[in-house]
Motif scaffolding. Structure first.
Motif, PDB file in Angstrom:
ATOM      1  N   HIS A  92       0.846  -1.188   0.000  1.00 22.70           N
ATOM      2  CA  HIS A  92       0.000   0.000   0.000  1.00 22.70           C
ATOM      3  C   HIS A  92       0.887   1.245   0.000  1.00 22.70           C
ATOM      4  CE1 HIS A  92       0.962  -0.005   4.323  1.00 22.70           C
ATOM      5  NE2 HIS A  92       0.706   1.289   4.270  1.00 22.70           N
ATOM      6  N   ARG A  93       0.288   2.356  -0.368  1.00 18.81           N
ATOM      7  CA  ARG A  93       0.965   3.635  -0.215  1.00 18.81           C
ATOM      8  C   ARG A  93      -0.083   4.692   0.110  1.00 18.81           C
ATOM      9  NH1 ARG A  93       3.095   4.922  -6.386  1.00 18.81           N
ATOM     10  NH2 ARG A  93       1.081   4.684  -7.398  1.00 18.81           N
ATOM     11  N   GLY A 139      -1.092  16.663  -3.383  1.00 22.35           N
ATOM     12  CA  GLY A 139       0.070  17.264  -4.014  1.00 22.35           C
ATOM     13  C   GLY A 139       1.319  16.407  -4.010  1.00 22.35           C
ATOM     14  N   SER A 140       1.256  15.230  -3.395  1.00 22.76           N
ATOM     15  CA  SER A 140       2.445  14.375  -3.366  1.00 22.76           C
ATOM     16  C   SER A 140       2.624  13.695  -4.722  1.00 22.76           C
ATOM     17  CB  SER A 140       2.356  13.328  -2.257  1.00 22.76           C
ATOM     18  OG  SER A 140       1.289  12.431  -2.485  1.00 22.76           O
ATOM     19  N   ILE A 158      -3.957   4.902  -1.140  1.00 23.62           N
ATOM     20  CA  ILE A 158      -4.871   5.584  -0.230  1.00 23.62           C
ATOM     21  C   ILE A 158      -4.644   7.077  -0.409  1.00 23.62           C
ATOM     22  CG2 ILE A 158      -5.543   5.879   2.176  1.00 23.62           C
ATOM     23  CD1 ILE A 158      -4.126   3.098   2.638  1.00 23.62           C
ATOM     24  N   HIS A 159      -5.649   7.774  -0.911  1.00 18.28           N
ATOM     25  CA  HIS A 159      -5.549   9.202  -1.182  1.00 18.28           C
ATOM     26  C   HIS A 159      -6.172   9.968  -0.027  1.00 18.28           C
ATOM     27  CE1 HIS A 159      -4.482   8.410  -5.431  1.00 18.28           C
ATOM     28  NE2 HIS A 159      -5.260   7.358  -5.256  1.00 18.28           N
TER      29      HIS A 159
END
Length: 80
Positions: free
Chosen positions: A46-47, A52-53, A66-67
């Protein structure tokens, strides 16, 4: 916090919808409670993407993205 009714507006029982039901509106933290979800309970791949990343554009259908919103809560989950 967005209203999410499991099975009604989440789209069913597929993998993405299931994780959306668990995470929407919560923050990622050390423990799970009504407003947080424990990082150790997330899938191995996962991340977490903050607004903005930058993220790599490689496609990995098994990796959960995962936003987060500006307030740090989960706004969207996808597997790309």
């Amino acid at each position: 916090m967005p209203l999410v009714v499991p099975g009604i507006n989440s789209g069913g029982d597929d993998k993405q919808s299931s994780w959306m039901d668990k995470l929407m509106g919560k923050k990622i933290g050390d423990t799970t409670d009504s407003t947080n979800f424990a990082r150790q309970d997330l899938p191995k791949e996962h991340r977490v993407l903050e607004p903005g990343s930058m993220a790599t554009q490689d496609h990995n259908k098994d990796r959960m993205n995962i936003h987060l919103g500006d307030d740090g809560t989960v706004r969207h989950v996808d597997f790309k």
